[in-house]
Design an enzyme around this catalytic site. Structure first.
Site, PDB file in Angstrom:
ATOM      1  N   LYS A 146     -17.421  30.092 -15.820  1.00 42.58           N
ATOM      2  CA  LYS A 146     -18.880  29.949 -15.907  1.00 42.58           C
ATOM      3  C   LYS A 146     -19.634  31.089 -15.238  1.00 42.58           C
ATOM      4  O   LYS A 146     -20.846  31.196 -15.389  1.00 42.58           O
ATOM      5  CB  LYS A 146     -19.310  28.604 -15.316  1.00 42.58           C
ATOM      6  CG  LYS A 146     -18.821  27.447 -16.149  1.00 42.58           C
ATOM      7  CD  LYS A 146     -19.621  26.197 -16.001  1.00 42.58           C
ATOM      8  CE  LYS A 146     -19.269  25.265 -17.154  1.00 42.58           C
ATOM      9  NZ  LYS A 146     -19.865  23.997 -17.130  1.00 42.58           N
ATOM     10  N   LYS A 163     -11.834  25.680 -25.681  1.00 47.19           N
ATOM     11  CA  LYS A 163     -12.108  24.244 -25.800  1.00 47.19           C
ATOM     12  C   LYS A 163     -13.521  23.994 -26.329  1.00 47.19           C
ATOM     13  O   LYS A 163     -14.424  24.809 -26.100  1.00 47.19           O
ATOM     14  CB  LYS A 163     -11.908  23.540 -24.453  1.00 47.19           C
ATOM     15  CG  LYS A 163     -13.006  23.762 -23.438  1.00 47.19           C
ATOM     16  CD  LYS A 163     -13.059  22.641 -22.395  1.00 47.19           C
ATOM     17  CE  LYS A 163     -14.365  22.742 -21.623  1.00 47.19           C
ATOM     18  NZ  LYS A 163     -14.865  21.529 -21.070  1.00 47.19           N
ATOM     19  N   LYS A 194     -20.132  21.950 -24.837  1.00 48.76           N
ATOM     20  CA  LYS A 194     -21.533  21.816 -25.245  1.00 48.76           C
ATOM     21  C   LYS A 194     -22.334  23.088 -24.983  1.00 48.76           C
ATOM     22  O   LYS A 194     -23.315  23.355 -25.675  1.00 48.76           O
ATOM     23  CB  LYS A 194     -22.197  20.601 -24.590  1.00 48.76           C
ATOM     24  CG  LYS A 194     -22.020  20.470 -23.100  1.00 48.76           C
ATOM     25  CD  LYS A 194     -22.579  19.132 -22.629  1.00 48.76           C
ATOM     26  CE  LYS A 194     -22.103  18.730 -21.265  1.00 48.76           C
ATOM     27  NZ  LYS A 194     -21.060  17.746 -21.198  1.00 48.76           N
TER      28      LYS A 194
HETATM   29  N1  AQP Z   1     -12.935  20.012 -25.493  1.00 48.18           N
HETATM   30  C1  AQP Z   1     -12.558  18.947 -24.794  1.00 48.18           C
HETATM   31  N2  AQP Z   1     -11.437  18.275 -25.144  1.00 48.18           N
HETATM   32  C2  AQP Z   1     -11.037  17.181 -24.438  1.00 48.18           C
HETATM   33  N3  AQP Z   1     -11.720  16.695 -23.383  1.00 48.18           N
HETATM   34  C3  AQP Z   1     -12.849  17.337 -23.008  1.00 48.18           C
HETATM   35  N4  AQP Z   1     -13.735  17.122 -22.020  1.00 48.18           N
HETATM   36  C4  AQP Z   1     -14.693  18.066 -22.073  1.00 48.18           C
HETATM   37  N5  AQP Z   1     -14.475  18.913 -23.076  1.00 48.18           N
HETATM   38  C5  AQP Z   1     -13.325  18.492 -23.684  1.00 48.18           C
HETATM   39  C6  AQP Z   1     -13.648  16.025 -21.064  1.00 48.18           C
HETATM   40  O1  AQP Z   1     -14.873  15.300 -21.119  1.00 48.18           O
HETATM   41  C7  AQP Z   1     -15.142  14.761 -19.830  1.00 48.18           C
HETATM   42  C8  AQP Z   1     -16.547  15.041 -19.412  1.00 48.18           C
HETATM   43  O2  AQP Z   1     -16.780  16.409 -19.341  1.00 48.18           O
HETATM   44  P1  AQP Z   1     -17.995  17.012 -18.524  1.00 48.18           P
HETATM   45  O3  AQP Z   1     -19.182  16.193 -18.588  1.00 48.18           O
HETATM   46  O4  AQP Z   1     -17.515  17.412 -17.190  1.00 48.18           O
HETATM   47  O5  AQP Z   1     -18.311  18.212 -19.372  1.00 48.18           O
HETATM   48  P2  AQP Z   1     -17.552  19.495 -19.527  1.00 48.18           P
HETATM   49  O6  AQP Z   1     -16.084  19.397 -19.353  1.00 48.18           O
HETATM   50  O7  AQP Z   1     -18.226  20.498 -18.690  1.00 48.18           O
HETATM   51  O8  AQP Z   1     -17.883  19.578 -21.043  1.00 48.18           O
HETATM   52  P3  AQP Z   1     -18.381  20.791 -21.760  1.00 48.18           P
HETATM   53  O9  AQP Z   1     -18.781  20.373 -23.101  1.00 48.18           O
HETATM   54  O10 AQP Z   1     -17.384  21.887 -21.666  1.00 48.18           O
HETATM   55  O11 AQP Z   1     -19.686  21.191 -20.964  1.00 48.18           O
HETATM   56  P4  AQP Z   1     -20.122  22.601 -20.508  1.00 48.18           P
HETATM   57  O12 AQP Z   1     -20.149  23.425 -21.727  1.00 48.18           O
HETATM   58  O13 AQP Z   1     -21.477  22.347 -19.933  1.00 48.18           O
HETATM   59  O14 AQP Z   1     -19.130  23.049 -19.509  1.00 48.18           O
HETATM   60  C9  AQP Z   1     -14.107  15.356 -18.885  1.00 48.18           C
HETATM   61  O15 AQP Z   1     -13.090  14.402 -18.670  1.00 48.18           O
HETATM   62  C10 AQP Z   1     -13.566  16.531 -19.638  1.00 48.18           C
HETATM   63  O16 AQP Z   1     -12.234  16.818 -19.287  1.00 48.18           O
END
Ligand code: AQP
Length: 328
Positions: free
Chosen positions: A113, A195, A198
């Site tokens: 990030k 992966k 969002k």
């Molecule tokens: N691509 C993914 N495949 C499987 N599991 C996923 N998780 C996130 N992306 C994937 C799981 O979702 C849960 C919540 O995640 P979070 O709210 O911590 O968000 P994140 O991991 O930060 O999701 P993003 O979409 O990648 O957000 P940004 O882009 O803001 O960083 C967790 O259990 C995570 O493992």
């Protein structure tokens, strides 16, 4: 024997996508009867990057609505918003004092990030994994059902728990992650080498709230290769990702799916996958809308959840303070 405690959460930092659903929420629902569950909307984690206050509030409600719509029963599981239980930030501070800066510098999520080299990243973003450790350790958590990207953070929570226990006497349970074999890492539709995320832009993900037209468009445009045979081959990342999503939504085996798509092309797979996702998400979307129109009901669930969570968390924090020699 009492049930193992499972804790997990999602940030209300934007849309919730099918990666979050298949990697995390679906396994929460599956483990509902097996474990004593605590599911948090981690809004304090969300503010480690800038958020529009109005959207944050709406997304916090929507995330809770998604938990309920997906089938989490608030009578058995505790559902609450992180900022409503002050022990999270208090324990995070205590854990900061036993965390090494080197440990946080090694966190791949922080490195990803802040890749651009800018030094504008917040201290909160750097400290994100410690707050997550506090979330987990407050509840005597044994299991953390998450996607694979969170494995390193759960590992840190384990290390901090062990370090604290060694210095001050047994206080925390040592948590372990539960990560699905299939679905642990759903990949981006437009870039299957990373992966689904969002923050990567709308072509990368399918949001749980996307309309049928949008879902169809995104799946039809998903990156694949120039091959013709439909097989679960991890080396063909785009195709493998689409097949994995198909498998998780259909509940069919790899062999059944490969047989079904014999002599069919990628466009058939994409059309059928889009139909399947629409089929699964439409009833979920109706339920999400129902809860979003009943904010009073959401407030009740979250208030009662916060009360139950606070009772457990305050007890842990009290013990921590006593062990540290802080005047209670
Ligand atoms: N691509 C993914 N495949 C499987 N599991 C996923 N998780 C996130 N992306 C994937 C799981 O979702 C849960 C919540 O995640 P979070 O709210 O911590 O968000 P994140 O991991 O930060 O999701 P993003 O979409 O990648 O957000 P940004 O882009 O803001 O960083 C967790 O259990 C995570 O493992």
């Amino acid at each position: 024997m009492s049930k193992k405690v499972a804790f997990s959460g999602i940030q209300p930092s934007g849309v919730i996508h099918i990666g979050n659903y298949l990697g995390a929420i679906q396994q929460w629902v599956d483990g509902q009867d097996k474990y004593a569950n605590i599911f948090c909307v981690v809004d304090l984690h969300a503010i480690t990057v800038p958020q529009d206050p109005k959207s944050l509030k709406e997304n916090t409600y929507r995330t809770a609505a998604i938990y309920l719509a997906a089938g989490i029963n608030p009578k058995n599981s505790i559902i609450f918003v992180q900022s409503q239980v002050p022990a999270h930030t208090e324990l995070a501070w205590v854990l900061n004092t036993v965390t090494h800066t080197g440990e946080l510098l090694r966190m791949t999520q922080f490195k990803d990030k802040t890749k651009t080299g800018s030094d504008n990243a917040s201290v909160g973003l750097f400290d994100y994994p410690v707050l997550m450790a506090a979330d987990i350790l407050l509840y005597g958590t044994n299991l953390v059902p998450v996607g694979e990207d969170q494995k390193q953070h759960v590992e840190l929570a384990r290390n901090l728990a062990q370090r604290f226990n060694n210095r001050f006497g047994k206080t925390f349970a040592i948590p372990e992650p539960i990560i699905r074999k299939s679905g642990a890492r759903i990949m981006g539709l437009d870039d299957p080498s990373k992966k689904m995320s969002k923050s990567a832009g709308p072509a990368n993900y399918i949001a749980l709230t996307d309309s049928p037209e949008i879902i169809r468009k995104k799946i039809m445009r998903a990156t694949t290769d120039s091959g013709t045979v439909i097989k679960f081959d991890p080396k063909r990342a785009g195709l493998y990702n689409l097949l994995t999503i198909y498998q998780l939504f259909s509940g069919k085996t790899e062999a059944q799916i490969e047989k079904h798509f014999i002599r069919k092309g990628y466009s058939n797979l994409k059309r059928e996958l889009a139909d399947l996702i629409i089929d699964k998400l439409t009833p979920l979307q109706k339920k999400i809308e129902y809860y979003m129109k009943n904010k009073r009901l959401l407030d009740q669930v979250l208030k009662s959840g916060a009360k139950r969570a606070d009772k457990i968390a305050s007890q842990t924090l009290k013990e921590v303070k006593q062990k540290l020699g802080l005047v209670a």
